[in-house]
Design a protein around this motif. Structure first.
Motif, PDB file in Angstrom:
ATOM      1  N   GLN A 173      26.455  46.254  22.978  1.00 44.27           N
ATOM      2  CA  GLN A 173      25.537  46.766  21.996  1.00 44.27           C
ATOM      3  C   GLN A 173      25.626  45.821  20.895  1.00 44.27           C
ATOM      4  OE1 GLN A 173      23.533  49.595  22.047  1.00 44.27           O
ATOM      5  NE2 GLN A 173      22.963  49.535  19.835  1.00 44.27           N
ATOM      6  N   ALA A 201      22.795  44.079  18.488  1.00 47.36           N
ATOM      7  CA  ALA A 201      22.511  44.452  17.060  1.00 47.36           C
ATOM      8  C   ALA A 201      22.798  43.031  16.427  1.00 47.36           C
ATOM      9  CB  ALA A 201      23.699  45.156  16.455  1.00 47.36           C
ATOM     10  N   ASP A 216      25.878  51.010  14.770  1.00 46.41           N
ATOM     11  CA  ASP A 216      25.249  50.076  14.542  1.00 46.41           C
ATOM     12  C   ASP A 216      25.080  49.335  12.907  1.00 46.41           C
ATOM     13  OD1 ASP A 216      24.305  49.633  17.219  1.00 46.41           O
ATOM     14  OD2 ASP A 216      22.397  50.653  16.937  1.00 46.41           O
ATOM     15  N   SER A 223      18.835  51.889  12.304  1.00 48.53           N
ATOM     16  CA  SER A 223      19.470  52.591  13.428  1.00 48.53           C
ATOM     17  C   SER A 223      19.895  54.071  13.248  1.00 48.53           C
ATOM     18  CB  SER A 223      20.738  51.702  13.972  1.00 48.53           C
ATOM     19  OG  SER A 223      21.124  52.206  15.025  1.00 48.53           O
TER      20      SER A 223
END
Length: 406
Positions: free
Chosen positions: A229, A233, A259, A254
């Motif tokens: 993740q 990002a 994030d 987001s």
């Protein structure tokens, strides 16, 4: 195979827009819709003010944000949809970002929406769908699910975009491509062009617009083949840095607060105006009039470095005892904490004669005509103090912003 190369795509923008914002402003056109909505307003100060602006020269405004471009009439997240939004004066344009099987970033509203936004079910790539097409039968609707994470970027480029829809009564893949809402159209779908995230950056820059990419929640378990993740990002930010886009021209978005906090910590220049898309409305018992139901206090968000919050329209407003639209407690709490507020999505509900649906649920009793688009926008701008409004037809917001000097 359909090819996508930005130098060729920029020709679609027209010579003036492709030269940049100054000459592009000369092409901004509201079209007939703002005047149509103003005509529906009851006589009063708002109608008088907006009517007096009908002869104004259109200008681009950062208050006006193209939501996936201009998908009221154009296939979302296409070159054509965003060129239309820019021509309506949207100063900020959106690419919802997801990734392919080879971890390339592309513009799609969701990782698993290819069956509703492209022709994938009628191509050889239908075999890649996570849930193959199943026809409607008896009381059961047709089903399908197709993900960008199941195909490579080269395969993605072969797809043809369409208006977002799925015909639940379909018995064939071809029939499933129907179902477009009757207040939208397919007139502008032919030959529409998909984009990668990097291509959207180049296109939006050529249109003289700023950027608000949304990092979409993956439909696959993360890490995906080692792609975490945080990698996801970071790659989003890196594609702006690679071409020298100033951080102050980018509003990262987001629904995942982690994030936003990652950007604040790892990329503070970009994180300074990262937008937390607050989905508290999905929590059982959430009430925009009761702070005790908010999972995070506004002050807590601010203290953690968040400076922009973006709930849907209805969360920011309510009706007072006289039936007038006024700010909600949620909006007042965000204001008090010093958070900048952005909201979504105007012109996504179709005709408003019968309450307006999901986006107008907190003011349904006062939503009885399309005039409420401007009545709500006026309260959001003047009383809630929002910084910008996403719209599926940006001309509506641009006109208001120009009239009130936003």
């Amino acid at each position: 195979m359909k090819t996508h190369y930005l130098p060729a795509l920029l020709c679609l923008a027209g010579p003036a827009l492709a030269q940049g914002s100054e000459t592009g402003a000369d092409m901004i056109d509201y079209g007939p819709r703002p005047a149509y909505l103003i005509d529906k307003l009851e006589d009063g100060e708002l109608k008088d003010t907006l009517s007096a602006c009908l002869g104004q020269t259109p200008a681009k405004s950062d208050f006006s944000i193209g939501h996936r471009g201009a998908p009221l009439l154009f296939p979302e997240h296409t070159v054509e949809s965003n060129v239309a939004a820019a021509r309506m004066g949207a100063g900020i344009l959106e690419c919802d970002v997801t990734f392919t099987a080879d971890e390339e970033l592309v513009c799609r509203h969701a990782q698993n929406d290819l069956h509703t936004t492209t022709n994938i079910l009628t191509t050889d790539l239908a075999d890649t769908c996570n849930t193959p097409f199943s026809p409607a039968s008896g009381d059961s609707d047709a089903t399908a699910e197709c993900r960008t994470s199941e195909i490579t970027l080269d395969q993605f480029r072969t797809l043809e975009p369409k208006m977002d829809s799925f015909n639940a009564a379909a018995t064939t893949p071809e029939e499933s491509m129907g179902g477009v809402a009757d207040w939208r159209t397919t007139l502008y779908s032919d030959g529409a062009t998909l984009m990668t995230h990097a291509e959207s950056i180049e296109l939006f820059a050529s249109l003289g617009a700023k950027f608000t990419p949304e990092l979409k929640s993956p439909s696959v378990e993360m890490p995906f083949n080692g792609f975490s993740q945080e990698d996801y990002a970071q790659k989003l930010v890196d594609e702006y840095k690679a071409v020298g886009i100033p951080p102050e021209d980018v509003w990262l978005q987001s629904f995942n607060l982690e994030d936003v906090l990652y950007w604040i910590e790892a990329e503070p220049d970009f994180g300074a105006q990262a937008v937390y898309l607050d989905d508290s409305y999905d929590i059982d018992g959430f009430d925009p009039m009761n702070p005790a139901t908010f999972p995070e206090s506004m002050q807590s968000l601010y203290d953690r470095g968040v400076r922009y919050i973006a709930p849907p329209l209805w969360v920011l407003v309510t009706l007072d005892d006289a039936g007038d639209i006024v700010p909600s407690t949620y909006a007042e709490e965000a204001q008090a904490a010093g958070l900048n507020i952005i909201t979504w999505t105007l012109e996504r509900s179709g005709p408003l004669a019968n309450g307006g649906g999901w986006y107008f649920q907190s003011i349904a009793d006062a939503t009885d005509s399309d005039a409420v688009y401007y009545e709500l926008l006026h309260v959001l701008a003047q009383d809630v103090g929002v910084e910008g409004v996403f719209s599926d037809w940006p001309a509506t917001v641009t006109f208001y912003a120009n009239c009130y000097g936003l």
